[in-house]
Design an enzyme around this catalytic site. Structure first.
Site, PDB file in Angstrom:
ATOM      1  N   ASP A 253      46.169  31.630  37.920  1.00 22.86           N
ATOM      2  CA  ASP A 253      45.486  32.066  39.130  1.00 22.86           C
ATOM      3  C   ASP A 253      44.039  32.415  38.755  1.00 22.86           C
ATOM      4  OD1 ASP A 253      45.197  33.098  41.822  1.00 22.86           O
ATOM      5  OD2 ASP A 253      45.397  35.113  40.979  1.00 22.86           O
TER       6      ASP A 253
ATOM      7  N   ASP B 217      41.313  34.639  41.155  1.00 20.48           N
ATOM      8  CA  ASP B 217      40.824  35.947  41.589  1.00 20.48           C
ATOM      9  C   ASP B 217      41.725  37.072  41.086  1.00 20.48           C
ATOM     10  OD1 ASP B 217      38.779  34.671  42.860  1.00 20.48           O
ATOM     11  OD2 ASP B 217      39.657  34.783  44.857  1.00 20.48           O
TER      12      ASP B 217
END
Length: 266
Positions: A10, A12
């Site tokens: 991922d 953020d």
């Protein structure tokens, strides 16, 4: 080495800092992955234009997954695909938008990215207006800022399901998406890597911080939950799961380097 590692991550609040979107603290681990020729596959809620920009900043040339698994993008000549390939897992974006606007007319209080200008998205996210404009260029999901009650949210979620869609919670926004998740794209790409590395055992590592990362973390061999405001909600159904002590890219860096050392890779 006998095993070929693949890292799915991922962005953020995981590889990128939650506040300033910097990945500087992860540079030692990023350098180590490059040196060891371990593919880093970015798997984010970000759009294709946003991901292209991040990949350029990271000097990353591997496949990537956009909009929480809406599509898998394979660069030209990466596998056997001479011209590259976009593998779609999502419902059509126009169908998602039709549903979102219909529910807005029925009185639910929220604002979706399509309803907002780039300037408004910028104010909500901290992105520049240029980057906010890229965040609005979507192919299979629609983020929204929920501004109604929890009871209404439950009702909204049921309506979304009736339309053949689902609602997931990301770091800042809810996302209306088709019946797919980050894990399906990871599974499809892992199979492609297994064909590429036929003489090695492929071991997958996944890193994420929030509930929309769960399908990815439950698909990979080794799951790493990066500490964040959302990580305490993470109930990962993976017996091989690690929780970082540090947040964001610092935690990402520490756990990748530690894991590679434990695996005897360097």
């Amino acid at each position: 080495m006998d095993s070929q590692f693949i890292v799915f991550s991922d962005l953020d609040a995981t590889l990128l800092d939650h506040h300033d979107y910097s990945f500087d603290a992860a540079n030692p681990a990023l350098d180590k992955l490059r040196a060891l020729e371990i593919p880093l596959v970015l798997n984010s809620s970000k759009t294709m234009p946003e991901m292209k920009q991040v990949r350029t900043q990271l000097n990353n040339e591997h496949p990537y997954i956009v909009e929480n698994g809406a599509a898998l993008i394979i660069p030209p000549k990466y596998f056997e695909y001479a011209a590259g390939e976009v593998v779609n897992f999502s419902s059509e974006y126009k169908i998602i938008l039709q549903t979102v606007y219909q529910l807005k007319e029925e009185g639910f209080q929220f604002r979706s990215f399509d309803m907002l200008s780039a300037k408004e998205v910028s104010a909500l996210t901290g992105l520049s207006e240029a980057n906010a404009q890229m965040a609005k260029q979507r192919i299979g999901s629609e983020p929204l800022l929920w501004e109604d009650t929890n009871e209404k949210l439950d009702e909204f979620t049921k309506f979304i399901h009736q339309y053949g869609l689902k609602l997931i919670k990301g770091g800042r926004f809810y996302h209306v998406i088709g019946l797919f998740d980050k894990g399906q794209a990871v599974d499809a790409l892992t199979k492609a890597y297994e064909k590429k590395y036929t003489n090695q055992s492929v071991i997958t590592i996944g890193l994420g911080d929030s509930p929309n990362d769960l399908p990815m973390l439950e698909t990979v061999d080794i799951a790493i939950v990066i500490q964040s405001a959302r990580s305490s909600e993470m109930k990962v159904k993976n017996t091989n799961c690690i929780f970082s002590q540090q947040e964001g890219p610092a935690g990402w860096n520490e756990e990748i380097l530690k894991l590679l050392a434990q695996q005897g890779v360097y």
